[in-house]
Structures are given as structure tokens and as C-alpha cells.
Design an enzyme around this catalytic site. Structure first.
Site, PDB file in Angstrom:
ATOM      1  N   GLY A  49       0.777  -1.243   0.000  1.00 16.75           N
ATOM      2  CA  GLY A  49       0.000   0.000   0.000  1.00 16.75           C
ATOM      3  C   GLY A  49       0.804   1.287   0.000  1.00 16.75           C
ATOM      4  O   GLY A  49       0.320   2.319  -0.463  1.00 16.75           O
ATOM      5  N   ASP A 108       0.742   3.238   4.292  1.00 14.61           N
ATOM      6  CA  ASP A 108      -0.310   4.018   3.642  1.00 14.61           C
ATOM      7  C   ASP A 108      -1.312   4.548   4.665  1.00 14.61           C
ATOM      8  O   ASP A 108      -1.713   5.695   4.619  1.00 14.61           O
ATOM      9  CB  ASP A 108      -1.023   3.187   2.556  1.00 14.61           C
ATOM     10  CG  ASP A 108      -1.455   1.797   3.033  1.00 14.61           C
ATOM     11  OD1 ASP A 108      -1.228   1.451   4.211  1.00 14.61           O
ATOM     12  OD2 ASP A 108      -2.022   1.054   2.209  1.00 14.61           O
ATOM     13  N   ASP A 111      -4.733   2.057  10.833  1.00 18.58           N
ATOM     14  CA  ASP A 111      -6.112   1.640  11.095  1.00 18.58           C
ATOM     15  C   ASP A 111      -6.177   1.074  12.517  1.00 18.58           C
ATOM     16  O   ASP A 111      -6.419   1.818  13.471  1.00 18.58           O
ATOM     17  CB  ASP A 111      -6.509   0.616  10.017  1.00 18.58           C
ATOM     18  CG  ASP A 111      -7.966   0.215  10.081  1.00 18.58           C
ATOM     19  OD1 ASP A 111      -8.677   0.703  10.971  1.00 18.58           O
ATOM     20  OD2 ASP A 111      -8.412  -0.590   9.243  1.00 18.58           O
ATOM     21  N   LYS A 139      -6.951   6.793  10.446  1.00 20.37           N
ATOM     22  CA  LYS A 139      -8.413   6.763  10.642  1.00 20.37           C
ATOM     23  C   LYS A 139      -8.775   7.314  12.013  1.00 20.37           C
ATOM     24  O   LYS A 139      -8.120   6.987  13.001  1.00 20.37           O
ATOM     25  CB  LYS A 139      -8.937   5.335  10.493  1.00 20.37           C
ATOM     26  CG  LYS A 139      -8.960   4.890   9.052  1.00 20.37           C
ATOM     27  CD  LYS A 139      -9.781   3.643   8.855  1.00 20.37           C
ATOM     28  CE  LYS A 139      -9.672   3.201   7.402  1.00 20.37           C
ATOM     29  NZ  LYS A 139     -10.262   1.887   7.179  1.00 20.37           N
ATOM     30  N   PHE A 160     -13.734   2.847   4.803  1.00 18.03           N
ATOM     31  CA  PHE A 160     -12.817   2.111   3.944  1.00 18.03           C
ATOM     32  C   PHE A 160     -12.520   2.955   2.710  1.00 18.03           C
ATOM     33  O   PHE A 160     -13.426   3.389   2.006  1.00 18.03           O
ATOM     34  CB  PHE A 160     -13.407   0.757   3.546  1.00 18.03           C
ATOM     35  CG  PHE A 160     -12.407  -0.122   2.864  1.00 18.03           C
ATOM     36  CD1 PHE A 160     -11.430  -0.782   3.602  1.00 18.03           C
ATOM     37  CD2 PHE A 160     -12.404  -0.250   1.490  1.00 18.03           C
ATOM     38  CE1 PHE A 160     -10.470  -1.567   2.971  1.00 18.03           C
ATOM     39  CE2 PHE A 160     -11.453  -1.034   0.853  1.00 18.03           C
ATOM     40  CZ  PHE A 160     -10.487  -1.694   1.591  1.00 18.03           C
ATOM     41  N   VAL A 161     -11.229   3.199   2.455  1.00 17.31           N
ATOM     42  CA  VAL A 161     -10.837   4.041   1.318  1.00 17.31           C
ATOM     43  C   VAL A 161      -9.863   3.300   0.414  1.00 17.31           C
ATOM     44  O   VAL A 161      -9.180   2.374   0.850  1.00 17.31           O
ATOM     45  CB  VAL A 161     -10.189   5.366   1.788  1.00 17.31           C
ATOM     46  CG1 VAL A 161     -11.186   6.234   2.526  1.00 17.31           C
ATOM     47  CG2 VAL A 161      -8.964   5.107   2.667  1.00 17.31           C
ATOM     48  N   ASP A 167      -5.687  -0.424  -1.563  1.00 14.87           N
ATOM     49  CA  ASP A 167      -6.418  -1.348  -2.423  1.00 14.87           C
ATOM     50  C   ASP A 167      -7.699  -1.867  -1.796  1.00 14.87           C
ATOM     51  O   ASP A 167      -7.902  -1.794  -0.578  1.00 14.87           O
ATOM     52  CB  ASP A 167      -5.546  -2.584  -2.704  1.00 14.87           C
ATOM     53  CG  ASP A 167      -5.443  -3.494  -1.480  1.00 14.87           C
ATOM     54  OD1 ASP A 167      -4.963  -3.029  -0.439  1.00 14.87           O
ATOM     55  OD2 ASP A 167      -5.890  -4.667  -1.561  1.00 14.87           O
ATOM     56  N   ARG A 173      -5.356   0.520  -6.608  1.00 16.30           N
ATOM     57  CA  ARG A 173      -4.157   1.200  -6.103  1.00 16.30           C
ATOM     58  C   ARG A 173      -3.720   2.317  -7.039  1.00 16.30           C
ATOM     59  O   ARG A 173      -3.054   3.262  -6.630  1.00 16.30           O
ATOM     60  CB  ARG A 173      -2.996   0.203  -5.965  1.00 16.30           C
ATOM     61  CG  ARG A 173      -3.225  -0.919  -4.965  1.00 16.30           C
ATOM     62  CD  ARG A 173      -1.899  -1.618  -4.690  1.00 16.30           C
ATOM     63  NE  ARG A 173      -2.054  -2.927  -4.065  1.00 16.30           N
ATOM     64  CZ  ARG A 173      -2.115  -3.136  -2.747  1.00 16.30           C
ATOM     65  NH1 ARG A 173      -2.048  -2.116  -1.928  1.00 16.30           N
ATOM     66  NH2 ARG A 173      -2.225  -4.359  -2.259  1.00 16.30           N
TER      67      ARG A 173
END
Ligand code: IMP
Ligand code: MG
Length: 201
Positions: A49, A108, A111, A139, A160-161, A167, A173
């Protein structure tokens, strides 16, 4: 692919501006660490990511830099909630010792914090001079906000992004902006998911 986008959360211009700022902050800190000697950094991007982010970020670090990749699996296939994270030894390019190195781990998104905790614990054992962390996104959820990260690009809602390296089921991506997906695209991903073993975060 474009029709799967529900909403653009952060566009490419805002990302580019922030990445440049992060580069300046990181460069200044590393220069300070180096004292009178030459500034040098060891970047540890977490695959997959972080690749788009790190590709842009390195070009805003006008200092000696090495890149040592590491891979952590945490979202197998079409899952949108973090599962157990583990390091993939086949893709680990860390040297045995990092003694004296100024290490920056790059991911990336922050979370649950499991991925960064796993990687920073491993790196700490290699005794670097300094160890910092950098994420493009964090987040707004308690687990992520409690994790002490040194550089954050953007705080985002707990959604969720995808895009800019992130991805869903290994797709999206290559989208230049950070976006959310339409429910149909999520459903399609679940249906297509053949539970590929060991997908890299
Ligand atoms: P953590 O270990 O729960 O902090 O999760 C971090 C990893 O999960 C990141 O490296 C991402 O690859 C992945 N991840 C977490 N949230 C998202 C998201 O919203 N979209 C895509 N990937 C995500
Ligand atoms: Mg992922």
C-alpha cells in the site's frame, strides 16, 4: 473503475501538497539527528500500500537515503476490516542490524495499529539510532489515534478508502485520489474474491 468511485475524499493536488510538507518536516528532523555529519535516512516502506506514497515522498527528501522493503499481510482478499497481521519473510529486505541508522517506517494508513506495531517491534530489535513512523492517512478511531505516529498526512473518517496505493482486493491502487467505493463495487469484490493466499497489505 471510475464508475466504482462513490466520493473523492482527498484529491491528488491536496495529497501532493501534503507530501511535500511531510518531506520538509522529515528532512529537517533527520538533519538535526545527523548533527554535524551528513544526514542519512533508512526508509522502510510497508508493501504494497505505501508504494505510491513513498515514490512521491522520496523525491522530497534531498538527503542520502536507502530503501528497505518489508511486507505485512493483514487484509486478505476482499476483507475491509483488519485481520491478524504477519510479516512475510520472503519479502523482507531489512539488514540484520540497523545499528546507528535513522529509520523511518512508512505505511499508507494507520487503522488498528497492528501493522505498525509489528514492524516497529521488529526494527527496534535491530537497534537503530532513531525510529520514526510516517503514514499518509490515519483513521479517526480510538486504536489509531492512540498509536503514537511521528508524521501523519491526513486524519480521515473511519471509512474504507482506496486509491493512491490503497487497495480493495488488490485493485484501485492506481487511482490518483483517495476515494470511497460504491456498495456495488464492494459487493462485486466479495463475489470475485477467490481468497488469494498471502495478499500483501
Ligand atoms: P492496521 O494494521 O489495522 O493498522 O492496518 C493497516 C493496513 O491495513 C494498511 O497497511 C493497509 O494496507 C490496510 N488498510 C487499513 N485500512 C484500509 C482502508 O481503508 N483501505 C485499504 N486498506 C486499508
Ligand atoms: Mg491493503
Amino acid at each position: 473503475m471510475q464508475s466504482d468511485i462513490a466520493r473523492v475524499l482527498i484529491d491528488r493536488a491536496a495529497i501532493a501538497k501534503r507530501v511535500e510538507e511531510l518531506g520538509r518536516l522529515i528532512t529537517a528532523d533527520i538533519a538535526r539527528d545527523g548533527g554535524n555529519g551528513p544526514a542519512e535516512i533508512t526508509l522502510v516502506p510497508i508493501l504494497t500500500g505505501s508504494i505510491v506514497f513513498v515514490a512521491d515522498l522520496v523525491r522530497h527528501l534531498p538527503i542520502m537515503a536507502q530503501i528497505r522493503l518489508i511486507s505485512v499481510s493483514s487484509y486478505p482478499g476482499a476483507a475491509t476490516a483488519s485481520k491478524d497481521a504477519h510479516i512475510r519473510e520472503d519479502l523482507d529486505t531489512l539488514p540484520r542490524s540497523l545499528r546507528g541508522a535513522h529509520v523511518l517506517v512508512i505505511d499508507d494508513i494507520l487503522d488498528s495499529g497492528r501493522t505498525l506495531r509489528l514492524v516497529t517491534d521488529l526494527i527496534r530489535e535491530k537497534e537503530p539510532a532513531t525510529l520514526r513512523t510516517c503514514v499518509l492517512l490515519r483513521k479517526r478511531r480510538p486504536e489509531a489515534m492512540e498509536f503514537s505516529v511521528d508524521y501523519t498526512g491526513f486524519d480521515i473518517p473511519d471509512e474504507f478508502v482506496v486509491g493512491f496505493g490503497l487497495d480493495y482486493n488488490d485493485y484501485y491502487r492506481n487511482l490518483p485520489d483517495i476515494v470511497t467505493l460504491r456498495p456495488e463495487a464492494i459487493r462485486r469484490g466479495l463475489a470475485q474474491d477467490h481468497a488469494k493466499p498471502g495478499g500483501a497489505a
